[in-house]
Design a protein around this motif. Structure first.
Motif, mmCIF file in Angstrom:
data_model
loop_
_atom_site.group_PDB
_atom_site.id
_atom_site.type_symbol
_atom_site.label_atom_id
_atom_site.label_comp_id
_atom_site.label_asym_id
_atom_site.label_seq_id
_atom_site.Cartn_x
_atom_site.Cartn_y
_atom_site.Cartn_z
ATOM 1 N N ARG A 78 0.834 -1.217 0.000
ATOM 2 C CA ARG A 78 0.000 0.000 0.000
ATOM 3 C C ARG A 78 0.863 1.261 0.000
ATOM 4 O O ARG A 78 0.479 2.291 -0.538
ATOM 5 C CB ARG A 78 -0.931 -0.005 1.210
ATOM 6 C CG ARG A 78 -1.748 1.237 1.398
ATOM 7 C CD ARG A 78 -2.817 1.378 0.313
ATOM 8 N NE ARG A 78 -3.609 2.558 0.529
ATOM 9 C CZ ARG A 78 -3.545 3.651 -0.227
ATOM 10 N NH1 ARG A 78 -2.732 3.690 -1.249
ATOM 11 N NH2 ARG A 78 -4.308 4.687 0.020
ATOM 12 N N LEU A 79 2.027 1.202 0.609
ATOM 13 C CA LEU A 79 2.933 2.347 0.646
ATOM 14 C C LEU A 79 3.643 2.588 -0.684
ATOM 15 O O LEU A 79 4.294 3.611 -0.851
ATOM 16 C CB LEU A 79 3.979 2.161 1.750
ATOM 17 C CG LEU A 79 3.463 2.281 3.179
ATOM 18 C CD1 LEU A 79 4.557 1.891 4.164
ATOM 19 C CD2 LEU A 79 2.965 3.681 3.456
ATOM 20 N N ALA A 80 3.520 1.645 -1.606
ATOM 21 C CA ALA A 80 4.183 1.761 -2.907
ATOM 22 C C ALA A 80 3.395 2.718 -3.798
ATOM 23 O O ALA A 80 2.503 2.319 -4.537
ATOM 24 C CB ALA A 80 4.325 0.387 -3.565
ATOM 25 N N THR A 81 3.724 3.983 -3.733
ATOM 26 C CA THR A 81 3.029 5.028 -4.470
ATOM 27 C C THR A 81 3.237 4.880 -5.969
ATOM 28 O O THR A 81 4.312 4.505 -6.423
ATOM 29 C CB THR A 81 3.558 6.405 -4.015
ATOM 30 O OG1 THR A 81 3.308 6.532 -2.638
ATOM 31 C CG2 THR A 81 2.913 7.533 -4.759
ATOM 32 N N ARG A 82 2.220 5.252 -6.732
ATOM 33 C CA ARG A 82 2.316 5.267 -8.195
ATOM 34 C C ARG A 82 2.623 6.691 -8.654
ATOM 35 O O ARG A 82 1.991 7.642 -8.207
ATOM 36 C CB ARG A 82 1.012 4.812 -8.828
ATOM 37 C CG ARG A 82 0.701 3.368 -8.598
ATOM 38 C CD ARG A 82 -0.636 3.022 -9.259
ATOM 39 N NE ARG A 82 -1.110 1.736 -8.827
ATOM 40 C CZ ARG A 82 -0.876 0.603 -9.470
ATOM 41 N NH1 ARG A 82 -0.187 0.604 -10.575
ATOM 42 N NH2 ARG A 82 -1.339 -0.534 -9.009
ATOM 43 N N VAL A 83 3.576 6.795 -9.567
ATOM 44 C CA VAL A 83 3.888 8.064 -10.228
ATOM 45 C C VAL A 83 3.756 7.788 -11.715
ATOM 46 O O VAL A 83 4.360 6.850 -12.229
ATOM 47 C CB VAL A 83 5.322 8.545 -9.897
ATOM 48 C CG1 VAL A 83 5.664 9.798 -10.682
ATOM 49 C CG2 VAL A 83 5.484 8.768 -8.407
ATOM 50 N N ARG A 84 2.936 8.629 -12.385
ATOM 51 C CA ARG A 84 2.768 8.397 -13.824
ATOM 52 C C ARG A 84 2.371 9.681 -14.534
ATOM 53 O O ARG A 84 1.849 10.607 -13.920
ATOM 54 C CB ARG A 84 1.765 7.290 -14.104
ATOM 55 C CG ARG A 84 0.381 7.562 -13.656
ATOM 56 C CD ARG A 84 -0.490 6.298 -13.762
ATOM 57 N NE ARG A 84 -1.788 6.554 -13.200
ATOM 58 C CZ ARG A 84 -2.877 6.845 -13.910
ATOM 59 N NH1 ARG A 84 -2.808 6.873 -15.225
ATOM 60 N NH2 ARG A 84 -4.017 7.088 -13.326
ATOM 61 N N VAL A 85 2.650 9.705 -15.813
ATOM 62 C CA VAL A 85 2.204 10.771 -16.708
ATOM 63 C C VAL A 85 1.340 10.085 -17.752
ATOM 64 O O VAL A 85 1.831 9.268 -18.532
ATOM 65 C CB VAL A 85 3.387 11.508 -17.373
ATOM 66 C CG1 VAL A 85 2.873 12.551 -18.349
ATOM 67 C CG2 VAL A 85 4.278 12.136 -16.323
ATOM 68 N N LEU A 128 0.008 14.679 -14.717
ATOM 69 C CA LEU A 128 1.007 14.069 -13.840
ATOM 70 C C LEU A 128 0.262 13.576 -12.609
ATOM 71 O O LEU A 128 -0.431 14.351 -11.937
ATOM 72 C CB LEU A 128 2.066 15.095 -13.429
ATOM 73 C CG LEU A 128 3.000 14.685 -12.279
ATOM 74 C CD1 LEU A 128 3.817 13.443 -12.636
ATOM 75 C CD2 LEU A 128 3.908 15.838 -11.895
ATOM 76 N N HIS A 129 0.381 12.294 -12.337
ATOM 77 C CA HIS A 129 -0.220 11.687 -11.147
ATOM 78 C C HIS A 129 0.916 11.318 -10.204
ATOM 79 O O HIS A 129 1.842 10.614 -10.595
ATOM 80 C CB HIS A 129 -0.993 10.419 -11.511
ATOM 81 C CG HIS A 129 -2.171 10.663 -12.397
ATOM 82 N ND1 HIS A 129 -3.442 10.778 -11.918
ATOM 83 C CD2 HIS A 129 -2.256 10.833 -13.738
ATOM 84 C CE1 HIS A 129 -4.274 11.001 -12.919
ATOM 85 N NE2 HIS A 129 -3.565 11.043 -14.041
ATOM 86 N N ALA A 130 0.823 11.776 -8.969
ATOM 87 C CA ALA A 130 1.816 11.444 -7.942
ATOM 88 C C ALA A 130 1.035 11.041 -6.699
ATOM 89 O O ALA A 130 0.523 11.892 -5.967
ATOM 90 C CB ALA A 130 2.719 12.627 -7.655
ATOM 91 N N HIS A 170 -3.049 14.890 -8.653
ATOM 92 C CA HIS A 170 -2.779 14.965 -10.093
ATOM 93 C C HIS A 170 -2.918 16.414 -10.538
ATOM 94 O O HIS A 170 -3.630 17.215 -9.928
ATOM 95 C CB HIS A 170 -3.706 14.046 -10.887
ATOM 96 C CG HIS A 170 -5.165 14.316 -10.670
ATOM 97 N ND1 HIS A 170 -5.879 15.150 -11.476
ATOM 98 C CD2 HIS A 170 -6.016 13.872 -9.717
ATOM 99 C CE1 HIS A 170 -7.123 15.210 -11.045
ATOM 100 N NE2 HIS A 170 -7.237 14.450 -9.970
ATOM 101 N N VAL A 171 -2.192 16.741 -11.599
ATOM 102 C CA VAL A 171 -2.204 18.093 -12.155
ATOM 103 C C VAL A 171 -2.010 17.982 -13.669
ATOM 104 O O VAL A 171 -1.248 17.121 -14.133
ATOM 105 C CB VAL A 171 -1.102 18.973 -11.510
ATOM 106 C CG1 VAL A 171 0.287 18.441 -11.821
ATOM 107 C CG2 VAL A 171 -1.226 20.425 -11.912
ATOM 108 N N PRO A 172 -2.710 18.816 -14.443
ATOM 109 C CA PRO A 172 -2.506 18.790 -15.894
ATOM 110 C C PRO A 172 -1.064 19.172 -16.264
ATOM 111 O O PRO A 172 -0.508 20.123 -15.710
ATOM 112 C CB PRO A 172 -3.487 19.837 -16.420
ATOM 113 C CG PRO A 172 -4.531 19.963 -15.352
ATOM 114 C CD PRO A 172 -3.803 19.721 -14.062
#
Length: 160
Positions: A59-66, A71-73, A77-79
């Motif tokens: 659960r602590l394994a955060t996803r970072v993606r574009v 941008l999702h962190a 998220h932000v455009p």
């Protein structure tokens, strides 16, 4: 029907090897605590502790993606259109950005077991957040996915 494209960047910030070593160690501690009650309780407690600690680590394994222009962190998220000047940070620059160089208004998606990050300015006049700092093990790839191909000065902390 909503169409989605393949992410330009995707990473899961799994715990470090030391973090995974803690999972069975925590489970063993639960078993040791329950051992005076009975060996069966200790065995059951160890198995349940192993499952619970493993789920917590996952659960602590955060996803970072574009993806899809954002941008999702973690949950934020932000455009990408609102982001400017992405900059890869090495371990020393990350330490500076999260310490003496940190603006209290900044959005930080930090995982302590990841030593590198990306800093990206936020160009939204309606948002008081000046920039984001996002942990990533692949800062150059995240900068490229955000449209910042020029990495000159990456990792250099600004003079204080």
């Amino acid at each position: 029907m909503q169409t989605t494209t393949a992410p330009a960047f995707a990473e899961r910030l799994w715990p470090s090897p030391a973090g995974w070593v803690a999972v069975p160690a925590l489970a063993a501690m639960v078993g040791i605590v329950l051992l005076p009650l009975s060996p069966v309780a200790a065995a059951v407690g160890t198995v349940l502790g192993l499952v619970a600690a493993g789920l917590a680590a996952a659960r602590l394994a955060t996803r970072v993606r574009v993806a899809d222009g954002e941008l999702h962190a973690g949950d934020a998220h932000v455009p990408v259109a609102l982001l400017r000047a992405p900059r890869a940070l090495d371990a020393d620059a990350t330490r500076h950005e999260l310490g003496p160089g940190l603006d209290a208004r900044a959005h930080v998606c930090l995982r302590g077991w990841v030593r590198t990050a990306v800093r990206v300015e936020l160009a939204d006049p309606a948002d008081p957040t000046p920039y984001w700092v996002v942990s990533t093990r692949r800062p150059a790839a995240l900068v490229a996915a955000l449209g910042g191909g020029d990495d000159r000065g990456a990792g250099a902390a600004p003079a204080a």
